[in-house]
Design an enzyme around this catalytic site. Structure first.
Site, PDB file in Angstrom:
ATOM      1  N   CYS A 193       0.846  -1.186   0.000  1.00 17.01           N
ATOM      2  CA  CYS A 193       0.000   0.000   0.000  1.00 17.01           C
ATOM      3  C   CYS A 193       0.888   1.245   0.000  1.00 17.01           C
ATOM      4  CB  CYS A 193      -0.907   0.007   1.226  1.00 17.01           C
ATOM      5  SG  CYS A 193       0.007  -0.104   2.767  1.00 17.01           S
ATOM      6  N   CYS A 231       3.057   1.989   3.033  1.00 19.78           N
ATOM      7  CA  CYS A 231       4.227   1.144   3.240  1.00 19.78           C
ATOM      8  C   CYS A 231       5.390   1.680   2.423  1.00 19.78           C
ATOM      9  CB  CYS A 231       3.923  -0.292   2.820  1.00 19.78           C
ATOM     10  SG  CYS A 231       2.341  -0.873   3.403  1.00 19.78           S
TER      11      CYS A 231
END
Lengths: 344, 77
Positions: free
Chosen positions: B11, B14
């Site tokens: 995502c 991250c």
């Protein structure tokens, strides 16, 4: 040290009071602004279409944004008291109905981002939280969220906001309950069951200062992400408010046509990321004759049935279970739609 | 050299966390071995329930948030 603390608190209190008084006087202020504009420009006669649209926009935009900041800040602080680890502990080994009810309720206050859906799902199951309760959590966490509630409250009033929250929780509980009943554990991907719960269950102690900072960070993150969608949505809504004739949507979006509810649910699925912008538009549609049940169903589908989340969950759910899960939630949402179309 | 792992299924948060870790390391002038763990089977071995998470030498430091480079420095020294 103590003197500094008192200054902090009194500054905070003064800030809150200024904020609240601004909010209470917003209607008068926006009215004055639009009146002044109307006096300046001849194409804005008082009471005309452009005037009506502008008045709608100038009142609703600051109102909704102020509400959003306040509520996101408050919820950001409340969330510091909950963590997925703590929620998991509370849900471990719960029986069918209580488990679903608690999971749906905890879903509203536990910090959750749909990008964490997979680790959370596995973390719950591996620690013995029933599959049904886990589903209840996964439905309610995104659906009953503070942004949706603020927008419902700001655009439709507290009754519709409460209705949305209540029926959202009911859908989450029921869908999870039904899914838990029919024993679908074998449709979870096999590797999930091989993971046996590591539990990093430390709950860091936080000071009030840190909690308030967490609230501020939540405002930055959430409001920073949705504010332009809100403004855009209200602008389109304002246009509809001023320019679309009364009862224009009765035929297409009214309660009369049976197919409007499933269609609304279907249309809602791909609109995930723009829920904040779509709600103000719906409020304008509602005013022009769209049915409340259809509108609620649409909003729920927009928020709860998200394609990105489905793609993520595919990693842990076999296709059949993914289909059953989304199908059950969609049925629950349609039920809500039909119910309110019939009642109101 | 410290082994830093950023856990997360890819995502946007991250990716940001991994970037901030690299920034912090550059600012400190320390060399690190940075690895992004995106496979959920491996992520779950660490027992985290929220992503992104930061792992230093095999130990989970925090999960479910993104910190700026400045705040990440303490984990790298």
């Amino acid at each position: 040290m103590k003197g500094k603390l008192i200054i902090h608190w009194s500054l905070g209190l003064a800030g809150i009071m200024a904020w609240v008084s601004l909010y209470w006087n917003l209607e008068a202020l926006s009215h004055l602004t639009v009146q002044a504009l109307s006096g300046q420009f001849s194409f804005l006669p008082a009471g005309g279409r452009a005037f009506e649209s502008l008045a709608f926009f100038f009142y609703d935009t600051p109102k909704v944004l102020m509400l959003l900041v306040s509520v996101v800040f408050g919820v950001g602080i409340i969330r510091t008291f909950f963590s997925p680890e703590r929620t998991r502990k509370m849900l471990q080994g719960r029986g069918a109905f209580t488990g679903n009810a608690m999971a749906a309720l905890l879903g509203t206050v536990t910090p959750f981002c749909s990008c964490s859906a997979v680790p959370l799902f596995i973390g719950f199951l591996s620690a013995g939280v029933p599959l049904g309760a886990t589903f209840s959590f996964l439905v309610s966490a995104p659906m009953v969220n503070e942004v949706a509630l603020v927008l419902f409250f700001g655009m439709f009033g507290w009754k519709v906001a409460a209705l949305y929250m209540g029926t959202g929780l009911a859908v989450a509980m029921l869908a999870g309950y039904v899914l838990g009943r029919v024993k679908l554990d074998h449709l979870v991907e096999d590797w999930v069951w091989e993971i046996r719960g590591g539990t990093t269950g430390e709950d860091a102690k936080m000071s009030w200062g840190e909690r308030i900072l967490a609230g501020r960070d939540a405002v930055k993150e959430v409001v920073g992400k949705v504010w332009m969608w809100v403004i855009l949505g209200i602008a389109v809504g304002a246009g509809i408010h001023g320019y679309v004739p009364q009862d224009f949507f009765v035929k297409i979006l009214g309660a009369g046509s049976w197919w409007s509810v499933p269609l609304a649910v279907l249309l809602g699925v791909p609109m995930y990321s723009n829920a904040a912008g779509i709600l103000p538009i719906i409020s304008a549609l509602l005013e022009k004759g769209a049915a409340l049940g259809t509108s609620l169903a649409f909003m729920m589908a927009v928020i709860a049935l998200s394609l990105p989340e489905a793609i993520l969950l595919r990693k842990v759910l076999k296709p059949k279970l993914l289909g059953i899960f989304f199908g059950t939630v969609a049925c629950g949402i349609m039920l809500v739609g039909y119910l309110f179309n019939a009642l109101l | 050299m410290k082994k830093i792992q950023v856990l997360g299924g890819g995502c946007s948060k991250c990716i940001i966390l991994a970037e901030e870790v690299q920034k912090a390391a550059d600012a400190l002038g320390v060399e690190i071995q940075l690895e992004k763990v995106t496979d959920y089977k491996q992520i779950m071995v660490f027992g985290v329930m929220t992503t992104p998470a930061l792992v230093v030498d095999g130990k989970v430091m925090f999960s479910g948030k993104v910190l700026k480079a400045e705040a990440l420095k303490e984990y790298l020294i």
